[in-house]
Structure formats: C-alpha cells, structure tokens
Design a protein around this motif. Structure first.
Motif: not given
Length: 371
Positions: A37-38, A40-41, A45, A57, A68, A70, A72, A359
């Motif tokens: 997740g980190a 991919s985040r 971003q 999304s 997961w 999230e 943004f 991702v």
C-alpha cells in the motif's frame, strides 16, 4: 435462571473471542499489505502531481477480497470536496466488459444468443451476417461515426432513440470479421438487442443480472437527468489548467461507456469473474477467449476484455476507459487471483501507464509461493 445466565455468559465469551480473532486477523492482513500500500500510494501521488489529476480512487482485490482501497485528491476542485472511497467515477469503456457480462448472463438464462444475427432481435437492423459477439469483440465491420460526432452530446436519449440514429450513421466499413476496429456506439445495438431479448430496459437488465447479484451498490449509469451527489466532477486540461469538462449526456452510449462506480465495486466485479459462483466455467472461458479475424489474425480482444501478458509474463485481462473527465483502468490476474482498479476524474490521466504495473507488482509480491 442460573442455566440461562450461564448460557448467555458463554455466548458473550464466544463473541469476545471471535471479535479478538477477527481483529487480530485483520491486523495481520493489514500488516501483510502495508508495504504494498505504501509503495502504491507513493506511485499514485507522483502520477497525480505530474499529470495534475484532481482525484484518483484505487482498490485491489486478492483471493476475492478487497485488501486495499484508498482515495486521493479532490472529487470537486471548485467545492474543495475531497475524494473518499465511496465516490463514483466514470468508467468510460470499462463499461463494455459489464455489457458483455450481462449478455453472457442472459445466454446462461437461455434468453439470448451471441451468435444469432442481430436482426433476430432487431428486424430493422440492415446487416444479416452481424452478431452480438462480433460487435462485442469489435469485429462487426461497422464504423463508429456516431460516437465520433457526439462526444459532447447534450440530449438524453433512450436506447431505442439512440439506436435509430446510430443505425443511420454507423455504416459497414468493411466485411464482418475481416478487421478488428474498436467502436463504442455500436454497443448500443447490443443494448437494444438485450432489451428485446429480456423484455426489460437496459439499465434494469444490468441491475437485475449483474449489479444486484454481485452486491455492487455503488455502480450505476451516468444519468444526467438524475445526477448523483456522490459522483466526482469531470475535468479536462486546457493548456496547463485543469477545468471542468463541458456538460454532456452519455445516454446514447450507456452500454459502451456509461457506467459510474467506485473503485471497490470495480475490483469486486473483477474478482467475481475470476472465481466460481457468479458465472458458469464455460461462460467465463468464453468471455476471456480472444477472437481472431477471418484470416486467422490474433486480435488480443475477447468479449469486452483485452487479453495478454504483463512484462513478467503473467496472463492478464484488462480494459481502460476514457471520455470527458474520465480515465479508468481494470486489470485481472487470473492465475494469481488478483484484481486492480484505478479510477480518476481527468481526461487522459495516465492511470493505465506506469502506475498500474507498479501497484499490481507491489501486491503480487505479497503472494506466498505455493508449497
């Protein structure tokens, strides 16, 4: 009385133990995917910043479960409305896979024939050797003149009204099955056929046979006569500025590019297609079987899905979507039972560029090798 008190005490202890187990299992699951997740985040971003994408999304399903999800950025820049995982985005051409699945469900019910001439359902259809399968696989030979001329259509059209105009505009450009040429408005021909075969309007048939059975409560058609408060605003780029897309109504192409959904629903949908229960095994095989042209040329396109391999040789089924204020992408890994969905509210946002493989790879690396 003592026996009843003892029973309820034991029941309460069982509930507490179950809750603690579930909490511990959830924590372990979160920990398992934390690094993925980190990574991919960070990739998302970076992509958003470089492309000026207002909102994204994303959801990932592993082994049939969302692991997961999230959101943004801003669903609405002017209103400073932040995106949440519940917000719906336009799916664009990812909708095509839903229409193909709906047709397949009706085949299973004995109500539809993919290989029957379209004229069986629509007597006004002028081409006697074109079938729904050929349209869904972009092998019909019909051009897409209507869609090209109505990108920012403002009228709200029923399926039958849109069909009448599409049949006049979309002429036969080459013999069926001789070439693979991607089209969108021709999916309305399939929608009209589905309405005749099922006795229901297209939106109702989609809800009854696909959305409701899968529990996709945040998936619906982009009905501009009843806009949703929980849908993201649509944006385009004008030079270096991000501005609201002009108003338009996609009702003429609901079957080809008209759905709204959140990323979790899209990931759940993909996961259901990889597992037993929703579709019969033979049906699933048909949906993901790439067709060939009449000269035996590979098209790498099945029924609403591109079929291929990723850079590491893994088999994938995928589709992207675009449109005014829409960039969407779904990728399925059938052997790994992994699904990725990325949605955004900016035309030409690179959701299916470098970020999707990053991702996907991050989460695939969490899979433990078979013993």
């Amino acid at each position: 009385m003592l026996q009843r008190t003892t029973y309820w005490l034991k029941f309460a202890l069982v509930l507490v133990a179950w809750f603690c187990f579930e909490k511990e299992a959830g924590a372990q699951a979160n920990e398992q995917y934390a690094a993925a997740g980190a990574a991919s985040r960070a990739a998302i971003q970076t992509m958003m910043q470089s492309s000026q994408t207002p909102a994204v999304s994303v959801a990932v399903a592993m082994n049939g479960e969302i692991v997961w999800s999230e959101a943004f950025g801003f669903a609405d820049l002017e209103q400073k409305k932040r995106t949440t995982p519940e917000i719906r985005f336009g799916l664009g051409s990812v909708t095509k896979s839903f229409t193909a699945v709906l047709a397949a469900r009706l085949v299973e019910e004995g109500k539809f024939d993919l290989d029957a001439p379209v004229a069986k359902y629509l007597p006004q259809f002028p081409h006697k050797n074109i079938t729904a399968r050929l349209i869904l696989a972009h092998l019909s030979g019909l051009n897409d003149a209507y869609n090209n001329a109505h990108y920012y259509e403002k009228r709200h059209l029923t399926t039958s009204a849109a069909l009448e105009e599409i049949l006049r505009a979309n002429t036969l450009a080459y013999p069926p099955r001789t070439r693979h040429e991607y089209t969108t408005s021709n999916f309305t021909i399939v929608a009209a056929s589905i309405e005749q075969a099922s006795g229901k309007d297209f939106a109702t048939a989609m809800r009854q046979y696909v959305l409701q059975p899968l529990g996709l409560q945040r998936t619906s058609f982009n009905d501009r006569t009843h806009p949703l408060a929980e849908a993201a605003a649509f944006y385009v780029k004008e030079g270096n500025r991000v501005i609201k897309a002009p108003e338009y109504d996609p009702s003429f192409k609901w079957a080809g590019a008209g759905l709204l959904a959140n990323a979790e629903d899209v990931a759940r949908y993909g996961a259901a297609l990889l597992r037993e229960g929703f579709l019969k095994p033979d049906t699933r095989a048909e949906i993901f079987r790439a067709l060939k042209t009449s000269s035996d040329e590979e098209t790498n396109y099945a029924l609403g899905w591109y079929v291929g391999k990723d850079k590491n040789g893994r088999r994938i089924y995928e589709h992207g979507g675009g449109g005014p204020g829409i960039s969407s992408y779904i990728r399925l890994y059938p052997q790994e039972d992994c699904v990725l969905a990325i949605l955004s509210n900016l035309t030409n946002a690179p959701v299916n560029g470098e970020v999707a493989p990053i991702v996907a790879e991050a989460f695939l690396q969490t899979k433990k090798p078979a013993q």
